[in-house]
Design a protein around this motif. Structure first.
Motif, PDB file in Angstrom:
ATOM      1  N   ARG A  58      33.490  48.167  34.663  1.00  0.00           N
ATOM      2  CA  ARG A  58      34.110  49.108  35.577  1.00  0.00           C
ATOM      3  C   ARG A  58      34.508  50.397  34.861  1.00  0.00           C
ATOM      4  O   ARG A  58      34.599  50.451  33.642  1.00  0.00           O
ATOM      5  N   GLY A 315      31.380  47.901  39.661  1.00  0.00           N
ATOM      6  CA  GLY A 315      32.723  47.703  39.138  1.00  0.00           C
ATOM      7  C   GLY A 315      33.092  46.234  39.108  1.00  0.00           C
ATOM      8  O   GLY A 315      32.223  45.351  39.216  1.00  0.00           O
ATOM      9  N   TYR A 316      34.404  45.975  39.006  1.00  0.00           N
ATOM     10  CA  TYR A 316      34.833  44.577  38.916  1.00  0.00           C
ATOM     11  C   TYR A 316      36.326  44.484  39.177  1.00  0.00           C
ATOM     12  O   TYR A 316      37.125  45.205  38.569  1.00  0.00           O
ATOM     13  N   LYS A 326      33.192  41.662  42.700  1.00  0.00           N
ATOM     14  CA  LYS A 326      32.882  43.019  43.174  1.00  0.00           C
ATOM     15  C   LYS A 326      32.640  42.920  44.675  1.00  0.00           C
ATOM     16  O   LYS A 326      33.515  42.456  45.374  1.00  0.00           O
ATOM     17  N   GLU A 332      37.844  49.664  42.562  1.00  0.00           N
ATOM     18  CA  GLU A 332      37.526  48.772  41.445  1.00  0.00           C
ATOM     19  C   GLU A 332      36.150  48.127  41.585  1.00  0.00           C
ATOM     20  O   GLU A 332      35.563  47.677  40.588  1.00  0.00           O
ATOM     21  N   ASP A 333      35.608  48.076  42.786  1.00  0.00           N
ATOM     22  CA  ASP A 333      34.280  47.506  43.014  1.00  0.00           C
ATOM     23  C   ASP A 333      33.166  48.532  42.823  1.00  0.00           C
ATOM     24  O   ASP A 333      32.086  48.207  42.319  1.00  0.00           O
ATOM     25  N   VAL A 336      32.092  53.105  38.263  1.00  0.00           N
ATOM     26  CA  VAL A 336      31.502  52.694  36.980  1.00  0.00           C
ATOM     27  C   VAL A 336      31.659  53.828  35.968  1.00  0.00           C
ATOM     28  O   VAL A 336      31.819  54.997  36.344  1.00  0.00           O
TER      29      VAL A 336
END
Length: 491
Positions: A58, A315-316, A326, A332-333, A336
């Motif tokens: 992320r 992201g993560y 994700k 957060e998803d 990058v």
């Protein structure tokens, strides 16, 4: 440059000179020069292009921008190059995102995700490795593939080393962590390319820091030398990670795969500390591998003429809203890291760009660096004009994103959305749930305004935009993809 094969980060203070270029003992690879028709510059040597992709990395987990994680090699790339501070993927899952990177198309257009047919003949013929291979480049691929393209791999790649996820691999009779093994294969290609008069383009796709999902005890793996890293650090709590934040989610999200994996990944304060540190170590191991590859470029006299692009495939969620994974539309998803280092461009040192950059921009950018025209079908834009600032360019102020895949073995609610500089609208269209966030006032996306009467007009406007993007990208499908019929998760 420091010897990156010595014990890693033994002297952190010395890292400021990590990417100082050394005198080359041999002349760089030379091929037929090209002329930039836009600026009519003198013929230039065509650069090598190294594209590096990490899995589930992320945007904020880069040492330069983070108080804890250490990524000295990526930091130096950022210090010498350009960082896109607002880089996003158009689909937050590995398979679709990687095909979008290769084709320059959204998932809605290329139609590839898990359990779907191979990417169509037309789309597969226009991936950047094939185009560059047809335009005088050597082309290489190493690491995580996990996609299906039509046609022969030999039409796209001169050097093709796809790998399934593993903890270790055997290299010249020695067991190596897979991350280092990938770096060694990249170094082999760099060495072999010295015997050619062609420039090269190479994609290095690391599996790390992706979790080993079947290993519910340890999850994230990395070389043993990183075991002591972050041991004495207390990881701050993730944003919006209270019981109340989880309780505010609709039932489909509460029951999704992101919650299932949360149980054994971040399901207690102790687990959160343990697994977050393991995730950080996996990222730091990728960073070391990046340094190993760069060292090989220096050793072969290629560092001065090799562009390096580093990003993640999605992201993560690291315990935000008590979720892991994700697939959704939160920052957060979708966000990058994106670093582009061109050693020939001294004006780009420590340049940060706020414009919205997408994974579908990478392919046209790579072609632009090589002096090759991008196909008209590409839906992304070259980032090169933003980097060089040599011409004014019309740029996006919003983008479309989606996640269409819904597996049978667990629940991932499909969604589609639009993000502008102020607003984000997400429609979980199979589960009757809509999100609307005012990013200017609420960058953490804590307050869903979709059901607030005073935001009805904004909600309607964003819904109309989303419908327009869906129609636009579906209309852009090739005849082969259109003939497949409606995707099972569509509206």
């Amino acid at each position: 440059m420091m010897n990156l094969l010595k014990p890693y980060l033994k002297h952190c203070a010395a890292l400021a000179g990590l990417f100082t270029l050394v005198a080359c003992t041999q002349e760089p690879v030379v091929t037929q020069p090209i002329v930039d028709e836009k600026t009519q510059q003198q013929p230039l040597e065509r650069p090598n292009i190294l594209f590096i992709l990490a899995d589930d990395h992320r945007w904020d987990l880069i040492g330069k921008y983070h108080d804890i994680i250490k990524t000295p090699n990526l930091d130096q790339l950022a210090d010498k190059g350009t960082v896109f501070k607002n880089a996003f993927v158009t689909t937050p899952i590995c398979a679709s995102s990687r095909v979008s990177i290769l084709t320059g198309l959204t998932e809605r257009t290329h139609d590839f995700t898990f359990q779907q047919p191979a990417t169509g003949v037309e789309e597969s013929a226009l991936v950047y490795p094939r185009i560059l291979k047809e335009n005088g480049y050597q082309s290489a691929f190493i690491g995580k593939y996990e996609i299906k393209l039509s046609g022969e791999d030999s039409d796209r790649f001169d050097y093709f080393k796809p790998l399934l996820q593993a903890k270790t691999e055997t290299y010249k009779g020695q067991a190596l962590p897979q991350t280092y093994y990938i770096a060694e294969l990249a170094k082999d290609f760099i060495s072999q390319s010295k015997s050619s008069d062609k420039p090269w383009v190479m994609a290095v796709n690391f599996w790390n820091p992706h979790a080993h999902d079947r290993d519910e005890e340890l999850q994230f793996h990395y070389p043993e030398e990183f075991e002591s890293w972050y041991q004495d650090v207390e990881i701050p709590a993730a944003k919006l990670s209270t019981d109340a934040d989880f309780a505010a989610l609709p039932e489909p999200l509460q029951q999704s795969a992101a919650r299932v994996r949360w149980q054994f990944r971040f399901g207690s304060p102790e687990l959160y500390q343990q697994m977050t540190k393991r995730h950080y170590r996996a990222i730091s191991s990728v960073d070391k591998a990046v340094g190993m590859i760069y060292q090989a470029l220096e050793a072969q006299g290629m560092a001065d003429n090799t562009i390096i692009i580093y990003t993640g495939d999605n992201g993560y969620a690291m315990n935000e809203r008590q979720l892991a994974g994700k697939w959704f539309g939160w920052e957060e998803d979708l966000r990058v890291p994106l670093i582009i280092y061109d050693p020939r461009n001294k004006k780009a040192d420590t340049q940060e760009i706020e414009k919205l950059a997408l994974n579908i921009d990478i392919t046209p950018t790579i072609l632009d660096f090589a002096g090759v025209a991008a196909p008209a079908s590409y839906q992304g834009q070259s980032l090169l004009p933003l980097i060089t600032q040599t011409e004014k360019v019309e740029w996006r102020d919003e983008f479309f994103f989606e996640h269409m895949y819904q597996p049978k073995r667990f629940l991932i609610p499909p969604m589609a959305g639009v993000r502008s500089e102020q607003w984000k609208y997400v429609d979980f269209y199979k589960h009757d749930h809509v999100q609307l966030y005012n990013l200017a006032d609420d960058p953490d996306e804590q307050y869903n305004l979709a059901d607030k009467a005073e935001y009805t007009q904004v909600k309607q406007q964003m819904a109309q935009k989303l419908a327009g993007y869906i129609n636009q990208y579906e209309d852009a499908r090739s005849a082969e993809v259109k003939a497949r019929g409606t995707y099972p998760n569509s509206h």
